[in-house]
Scaffold this motif. Structure first.
Motif, PDB file in Angstrom:
ATOM      1  N   LYS A 176       1.096  -3.078   5.561  1.00 14.21           N
ATOM      2  CA  LYS A 176      -0.475  -2.776   4.750  1.00 14.21           C
ATOM      3  C   LYS A 176      -0.092  -3.045   3.674  1.00 14.21           C
ATOM      4  O   LYS A 176       0.768  -2.858   3.023  1.00 14.21           O
ATOM      5  CB  LYS A 176      -0.549  -1.460   4.777  1.00 14.21           C
ATOM      6  CG  LYS A 176      -1.356  -0.992   6.434  1.00 14.21           C
ATOM      7  CD  LYS A 176      -3.266  -1.947   6.568  1.00 14.21           C
ATOM      8  CE  LYS A 176      -3.697  -1.419   7.748  1.00 14.21           C
ATOM      9  NZ  LYS A 176      -4.328  -2.347   8.689  1.00 14.21           N
ATOM     10  N   ALA A 223       0.516  -1.227  -0.285  1.00 16.08           N
ATOM     11  CA  ALA A 223       0.141   0.274  -0.003  1.00 16.08           C
ATOM     12  C   ALA A 223       0.728   0.918  -0.416  1.00 16.08           C
ATOM     13  O   ALA A 223       1.594   1.156   0.006  1.00 16.08           O
ATOM     14  CB  ALA A 223      -0.999  -0.068   0.373  1.00 16.08           C
ATOM     15  N   SER A 236      -6.907  -8.403  14.795  1.00 14.04           N
ATOM     16  CA  SER A 236      -6.833  -7.555  13.424  1.00 14.04           C
ATOM     17  C   SER A 236      -7.925  -6.469  13.937  1.00 14.04           C
ATOM     18  O   SER A 236      -7.585  -5.027  12.921  1.00 14.04           O
ATOM     19  CB  SER A 236      -7.332  -8.285  12.570  1.00 14.04           C
ATOM     20  OG  SER A 236      -9.053  -8.111  12.368  1.00 14.04           O
ATOM     21  N   LYS A 241      -5.871  -7.450   3.450  1.00 14.78           N
ATOM     22  CA  LYS A 241      -4.593  -6.876   2.963  1.00 14.78           C
ATOM     23  C   LYS A 241      -3.464  -6.581   4.146  1.00 14.78           C
ATOM     24  O   LYS A 241      -2.725  -5.199   3.764  1.00 14.78           O
ATOM     25  CB  LYS A 241      -5.478  -5.945   2.271  1.00 14.78           C
ATOM     26  CG  LYS A 241      -5.933  -6.357   1.288  1.00 14.78           C
ATOM     27  CD  LYS A 241      -6.140  -5.085   0.651  1.00 14.78           C
ATOM     28  CE  LYS A 241      -7.458  -4.929  -1.016  1.00 14.78           C
ATOM     29  NZ  LYS A 241      -7.043  -3.574  -1.377  1.00 14.78           N
ATOM     30  N   THR A 242      -3.552  -7.109   5.262  1.00 12.56           N
ATOM     31  CA  THR A 242      -2.048  -6.861   6.243  1.00 12.56           C
ATOM     32  C   THR A 242      -1.355  -7.437   6.382  1.00 12.56           C
ATOM     33  O   THR A 242      -1.814  -9.141   6.508  1.00 12.56           O
ATOM     34  CB  THR A 242      -3.526  -6.846   7.776  1.00 12.56           C
ATOM     35  OG1 THR A 242      -3.330  -5.317   7.441  1.00 12.56           O
ATOM     36  CG2 THR A 242      -1.840  -6.404   8.375  1.00 12.56           C
ATOM     37  N   THR A 269       3.359  -6.361  10.808  1.00 15.11           N
ATOM     38  CA  THR A 269       2.095  -6.155  10.213  1.00 15.11           C
ATOM     39  C   THR A 269       2.639  -4.666   8.975  1.00 15.11           C
ATOM     40  O   THR A 269       3.824  -3.949   9.767  1.00 15.11           O
ATOM     41  CB  THR A 269       1.089  -5.473  10.377  1.00 15.11           C
ATOM     42  OG1 THR A 269       0.889  -4.469  11.338  1.00 15.11           O
ATOM     43  CG2 THR A 269       0.420  -6.818  11.911  1.00 15.11           C
ATOM     44  N   ALA A 311       2.774   3.274   3.165  1.00 14.91           N
ATOM     45  CA  ALA A 311       2.989   1.942   4.098  1.00 14.91           C
ATOM     46  C   ALA A 311       4.041   1.740   4.627  1.00 14.91           C
ATOM     47  O   ALA A 311       5.353   1.283   3.805  1.00 14.91           O
ATOM     48  CB  ALA A 311       2.188   0.818   3.792  1.00 14.91           C
ATOM     49  N   ASN A 371      -5.873  -4.564  16.806  1.00 12.03           N
ATOM     50  CA  ASN A 371      -4.264  -5.097  17.273  1.00 12.03           C
ATOM     51  C   ASN A 371      -3.801  -5.115  18.342  1.00 12.03           C
ATOM     52  O   ASN A 371      -2.386  -5.201  19.222  1.00 12.03           O
ATOM     53  CB  ASN A 371      -3.688  -3.284  16.820  1.00 12.03           C
ATOM     54  CG  ASN A 371      -2.746  -3.861  15.490  1.00 12.03           C
ATOM     55  OD1 ASN A 371      -2.328  -3.894  15.381  1.00 12.03           O
ATOM     56  ND2 ASN A 371      -0.688  -2.906  16.512  1.00 12.03           N
TER      57      ASN A 371
END
Length: 307
Positions: free
Chosen positions: A300, A33, A74, A286-287, A298, A36, A77
């Motif tokens: 993105k 991303a 998720s 998408k992580t 993590t 990110a 966190n």
């Protein structure tokens, strides 16, 4: 400000600037991303492994030396303890029915764990009357049935001959049928198979031979056997995952990504001596969730994981 303190500040600034956390991500195909950055979620573990995503996007992972399984939520966190006395589990993978499969190498077994109660059931205690080397990583087929790798990594908690020699005649990949009635080998020519992942259509299987520094691609037959072994790339891997574009993510020194043709298209530096495993987390998949030594991270992504 004395000279020594000033020099210390300069040195600290240099070290901070050179930290792998700020190392540039190589991304030729726009997988990550925009803007990110790699984020450390939590540290303080001994050795993290086996990330597996459930239907809600939460990721379960192991801290094998401490014999525990944790879960990353998720939404919040936050990381919380899921199970103690986890059979020294390494790799994990969720079945479609929500049960968690664990490569529990305390007694060289494959477990099924109820995610609500944490209660385990031994699925595979042995093969042909002998202990396995140490089940390591798992992939579950869309139609049921599962594959797991069985390399040998002698553990300090194994006693006697188990800590020195393997009972099996080599390090292989196994298949357990969906009805649990059949267990058989699907490879017998690899040096040290470790990471494993399949395509979401259930047609192909990737197996990383970390001992030979190669990753192989196989065609999956209806009965679970493998055929058409082809070299995918000249790199082994500890853990593996795949995205919706068919790209394969390998681990070791950070995360290295190859497209479906075996061409390297990305590299994600991770500020640890070893990156053990990787999967896609969160509800939208998408992580990128990364286990590396005593920490989990993590990142993105634009690319989406498959499950």
């Amino acid at each position: 400000m004395n000279k020594n303190f000033k020099n210390l500040l300069v040195l600290s600034s240099i070290l901070l600037f050179a930290s792998p956390l700020s190392a540039q991500i190589e991304d030729k195909r726009g997988l990550v991303a925009k803007g990110a950055e790699l984020t450390k979620v939590k540290d303080g573990f001994s050795f993290t492994e086996g990330p597996a995503i459930n239907r809600l996007g939460d990721v379960y992972f192991t801290d094998q030396p401490n014999d525990k399984i944790y879960v990353w939520n998720s939404n919040s966190n936050q990381v919380t303890l899921f199970k103690e006395s986890a059979g020294r589990s390494n790799g994990l993978y969720f079945q479609l029915d929500g049960k968690l499969i664990a490569a529990a190498d305390l007694n060289n077994e494959l477990w099924e764990i109820d995610p609500k109660s944490g209660k385990e059931t031994v699925l595979v205690p042995s093969f042909r009357g002998k202990k396995l080397n140490g089940p390591n990583d798992i992939w579950v087929r869309p139609k049921g049935g599962l594959y797991f790798t069985d390399p040998l990594y002698p553990r300090p908690y194994w006693e006697g001959i188990r800590g020195k020699e393997m009972e099996q005649d080599g390090q292989h990949v196994y298949y357990l049928s969906a009805d649990r009635s059949e267990l058989f080998r699907v490879t017998e020519d690899l040096k040290q198979p470790n990471g494993i992942i399949g395509t979401p259509d259930g047609k192909f299987l990737y197996v990383a031979d970390i001992g030979d520094k190669k990753t192989w691609k196989y065609e999956i037959m209806e009965d679970g056997y493998l055929t058409n072994k082809t070299l995918f790339c000249e790199m082994g891997s500890d853990g593996m995952t795949i995205d919706d574009r068919g790209n394969v993510y390998l681990t070791g020194k950070g995360v290295t990504v190859f497209d479906k043709n075996g061409e390297q298209i990305a590299h994600i530096p991770v500020p640890e001596n070893w990156t053990a495993n990787v999967t896609f987390g969160a509800l939208d998949r998408k992580t990128l969730f990364i286990t590396a030594m005593g920490s989990v991270y993590t990142l993105k992504m634009k690319a989406r994981g498959v499950w």
